[in-house]
Design an enzyme around this catalytic site. Structure first.
Site, PDB file in Angstrom:
ATOM      1  N   ILE A   1       0.803  -1.232  -0.062  1.00  0.00           N
ATOM      2  CA  ILE A   1      -0.009  -0.025   0.125  1.00  0.00           C
ATOM      3  C   ILE A   1       0.843   1.415  -0.003  1.00  0.00           C
ATOM      4  O   ILE A   1       1.938   1.157   0.452  1.00  0.00           O
ATOM      5  CB  ILE A   1      -1.159   0.130   1.218  1.00  0.00           C
ATOM      6  CG1 ILE A   1      -1.918   1.188   0.951  1.00  0.00           C
ATOM      7  CG2 ILE A   1      -0.200  -0.154   2.499  1.00  0.00           C
ATOM      8  CD1 ILE A   1      -3.210   1.295   2.131  1.00  0.00           C
ATOM      9  N   CYS A   2       0.323   2.532  -0.735  1.00  0.00           N
ATOM     10  CA  CYS A   2       0.878   3.491  -0.679  1.00  0.00           C
ATOM     11  C   CYS A   2       2.342   3.432  -1.233  1.00  0.00           C
ATOM     12  O   CYS A   2       2.320   3.206  -2.665  1.00  0.00           O
ATOM     13  CB  CYS A   2       0.731   4.287   0.600  1.00  0.00           C
ATOM     14  SG  CYS A   2       1.237   5.847   0.754  1.00  0.00           S
TER      15      CYS A   2
END
Length: 185
Positions: free
Chosen positions: A113-114
């Site tokens: 994620i991210c």
């Protein structure tokens, strides 16, 4: 509590000096609530400092194992939380990058994620994959041969291993659902 992940073990790989707390705790809690065993990996079997928005110190966590001692065969899924500090430090750690490469070579699913996909880019495993991330990684991903798409949470089962990706903390509910659903099937 669901038992859909009972008997599964999920590794979370982080640097010791900075991980975005929500991007660690939300997926950790989701897989644990579904019955999985959670193992925190870091370069050193020591304290992991979490942050909020890469600025404010948050909680600390204890690494269960140093990544250099970890065997990908022991885990069913690898999660790479973000924040900018975490993946930036991991991509400079040869043991962490090697672990990611070996995990992917074993055909096991990875969730990032991210800024987490930076570690995947460094490991050279995004070619031919479709993924999302924080928008600033788009060029890194495409230069590494991946296809970047803007989406809340994407699952790419191509090339012999499954990749689950998400953009940011606002997408955590969708990201954690994709993780649990993918590992449950």
């Amino acid at each position: 509590m669901s038992d859909s992940l009972r008997g599964r073990t999920v590794a979370f790989l982080m640097s010791n000096s900075g991980v975005e707390q929500a991007e660690l705790t939300a997926p950790r809690d989701a897989v644990a609530e579904a019955g999985a065993t959670v193992v925190l990996l870091a370069p050193e079997k020591d304290t992991i400092q979490a942050f909020t928005h890469d600025v404010e110190k948050a909680d600390t966590f204890q690494a269960d194992e140093a990544v250099k001692d970890a065997d990908p065969a022991a885990y069913d899924l690898l999660v790479l939380p973000g924040g900018t500090t975490n993946p930036d430090k991991l991509r400079l750690d040869t043991d962490a990058v090697d672990f990611v490469r070996r995990f992917v070579a074993a055909g096991k699913p990875v969730a990032a994620i991210c800024h987490g996909p930076w570690t995947l880019v460094e490991a050279g495993v995004v070619e031919g994959k479709t993924l999302t991330s924080w928008p600033s990684l788009r060029t890194d991903i495409t230069n590494a041969g991946g296809e970047w798409r803007d989406g809340e949470a994407l699952v790419d089962p191509a090339n012999g291993w499954t990749l689950i990706t998400s953009r940011k903390p606002d997408d955590l509910a969708a990201f954690t659902k994709k993780i649990v659903d993918t590992l449950s099937s």
